[in-house]
Design a protein around this motif. Structure first.
Motif, PDB file in Angstrom:
ATOM      1  N   THR A   8       0.811  -1.179  -0.026  1.00 47.63           N
ATOM      2  CA  THR A   8       0.054  -0.172   0.020  1.00 47.63           C
ATOM      3  C   THR A   8       0.866   1.279   0.039  1.00 47.63           C
ATOM      4  OG1 THR A   8       0.008   0.230   2.359  1.00 47.63           O
ATOM      5  CG2 THR A   8      -1.828  -1.322   1.341  1.00 47.63           C
ATOM      6  N   ALA A   9       0.464   2.339  -0.292  1.00 45.00           N
ATOM      7  CA  ALA A   9       0.881   3.685  -0.196  1.00 45.00           C
ATOM      8  C   ALA A   9       1.566   4.172   1.194  1.00 45.00           C
ATOM      9  CB  ALA A   9       0.160   4.784  -0.841  1.00 45.00           C
ATOM     10  N   GLU A  10       0.633   3.555   1.996  1.00 45.30           N
ATOM     11  CA  GLU A  10       0.988   3.753   3.529  1.00 45.30           C
ATOM     12  C   GLU A  10       2.269   2.916   3.787  1.00 45.30           C
ATOM     13  OE1 GLU A  10      -2.184   3.120   2.699  1.00 45.30           O
ATOM     14  OE2 GLU A  10      -2.996   5.184   3.179  1.00 45.30           O
ATOM     15  N   ARG A  11       2.416   1.800   3.208  1.00 46.70           N
ATOM     16  CA  ARG A  11       3.343   1.084   3.481  1.00 46.70           C
ATOM     17  C   ARG A  11       4.747   1.390   3.119  1.00 46.70           C
ATOM     18  NH1 ARG A  11       7.239  -0.404   5.839  1.00 46.70           N
ATOM     19  NH2 ARG A  11       8.200  -2.403   5.939  1.00 46.70           N
ATOM     20  N   VAL A  12       4.758   1.829   1.949  1.00 51.08           N
ATOM     21  CA  VAL A  12       5.878   2.447   1.193  1.00 51.08           C
ATOM     22  C   VAL A  12       6.301   3.634   1.712  1.00 51.08           C
ATOM     23  CG1 VAL A  12       6.599   3.490  -1.042  1.00 51.08           C
ATOM     24  CG2 VAL A  12       5.190   1.351  -1.014  1.00 51.08           C
ATOM     25  N   TRP A  13       5.107   4.579   2.198  1.00 49.77           N
ATOM     26  CA  TRP A  13       5.779   5.770   2.960  1.00 49.77           C
ATOM     27  C   TRP A  13       6.564   5.418   4.164  1.00 49.77           C
ATOM     28  CZ3 TRP A  13       5.391  10.635   1.997  1.00 49.77           C
ATOM     29  CH2 TRP A  13       5.539  11.685   3.165  1.00 49.77           C
ATOM     30  N   GLN A  14       6.267   4.409   4.865  1.00 49.24           N
ATOM     31  CA  GLN A  14       6.978   4.096   6.149  1.00 49.24           C
ATOM     32  C   GLN A  14       8.651   3.879   5.688  1.00 49.24           C
ATOM     33  OE1 GLN A  14       5.096   0.585   7.584  1.00 49.24           O
ATOM     34  NE2 GLN A  14       3.295   1.707   8.246  1.00 49.24           N
ATOM     35  N   ILE A  15       8.936   3.599   4.447  1.00 46.67           N
ATOM     36  CA  ILE A  15      10.356   3.403   4.137  1.00 46.67           C
ATOM     37  C   ILE A  15      11.083   4.755   4.300  1.00 46.67           C
ATOM     38  CG2 ILE A  15       9.970   1.079   3.030  1.00 46.67           C
ATOM     39  CD1 ILE A  15      10.705   2.880   0.316  1.00 46.67           C
ATOM     40  N   TRP A  16      10.368   5.906   4.051  1.00 45.66           N
ATOM     41  CA  TRP A  16      10.818   7.242   4.196  1.00 45.66           C
ATOM     42  C   TRP A  16      10.851   7.647   5.763  1.00 45.66           C
ATOM     43  CZ3 TRP A  16      13.790   9.133   0.458  1.00 45.66           C
ATOM     44  CH2 TRP A  16      13.524   8.669  -0.850  1.00 45.66           C
ATOM     45  N   GLU A  17       9.667   7.344   6.161  1.00 44.05           N
ATOM     46  CA  GLU A  17       9.412   8.063   7.554  1.00 44.05           C
ATOM     47  C   GLU A  17      10.073   7.512   8.806  1.00 44.05           C
ATOM     48  OE1 GLU A  17       4.920   8.901   9.069  1.00 44.05           O
ATOM     49  OE2 GLU A  17       5.305   6.752   8.759  1.00 44.05           O
TER      50      GLU A  17
END
Length: 145
Positions: A8-17
């Motif tokens: 999901t977009a949220e999961r991909v976001w976590q790799i930056w966060e």
């Protein structure tokens, strides 16, 4: 660079966060990154270094210019000296990341902009394009966790 992930977009976001997740992929496998700080807010900074196979360390810093979770972020990426100060000898990489859902997967696009063609050519000659491609190759395993 454009990559698609089965997440999901949220999961991909976590790799930056999450700086611990960033350390697992930011940089090619032979030059892993270690994040010393990561203030993930607009105007915040992150500092990190990449360690080469012969023990060489190169420092960098990011200044986050935009963060719009979970779909986009922008930052200026600069080389630093041994004391963590931005280097005036090396170019700044202006980076924009977009994350968008694409059916059952998520597409992440990373755009790098330079202040001159010469700066781009300098970093391409240093292997930046291959380095980013091999770094992105590590993301699938992270988002699958």
């Amino acid at each position: 660079m454009v990559a698609e992930f089965d997440a999901t977009a949220e999961r991909v976001w976590q790799i930056w966060e999450d700086p611990r997740q960033l350390e697992r992929w930011w940089g090619p496998p032979t030059w892993p990154a270690t994040f010393v700080s990561h203030d993930f807010v607009p105007g915040g900074t992150a500092s990190y270094y990449m360690s080469g196979p012969d023990g060489e360390k190169i420092g960098y810093c990011w200044v986050f210019t935009e963060i719009a979770a979970p779909y986009s972020l922008s930052f200026d990426d600069r080389f630093t000296d041994d004391d963590g100060n931005p280097s005036s000898d090396m170019p700044t990489i202006h980076t924009a990341v977009s994350i968008e859902e694409a059916g059952a997967s998520t597409r992440m696009t990373i755009r790098s902009r330079f202040d001159s063609l010469e700066q781009l050519e300098e970093l391409v000659a240093m292997g930046m394009e291959e380095g980013v491609a091999s770094a992105l190759g590590q993301v699938d395993a992270i988002v699958a966790d």
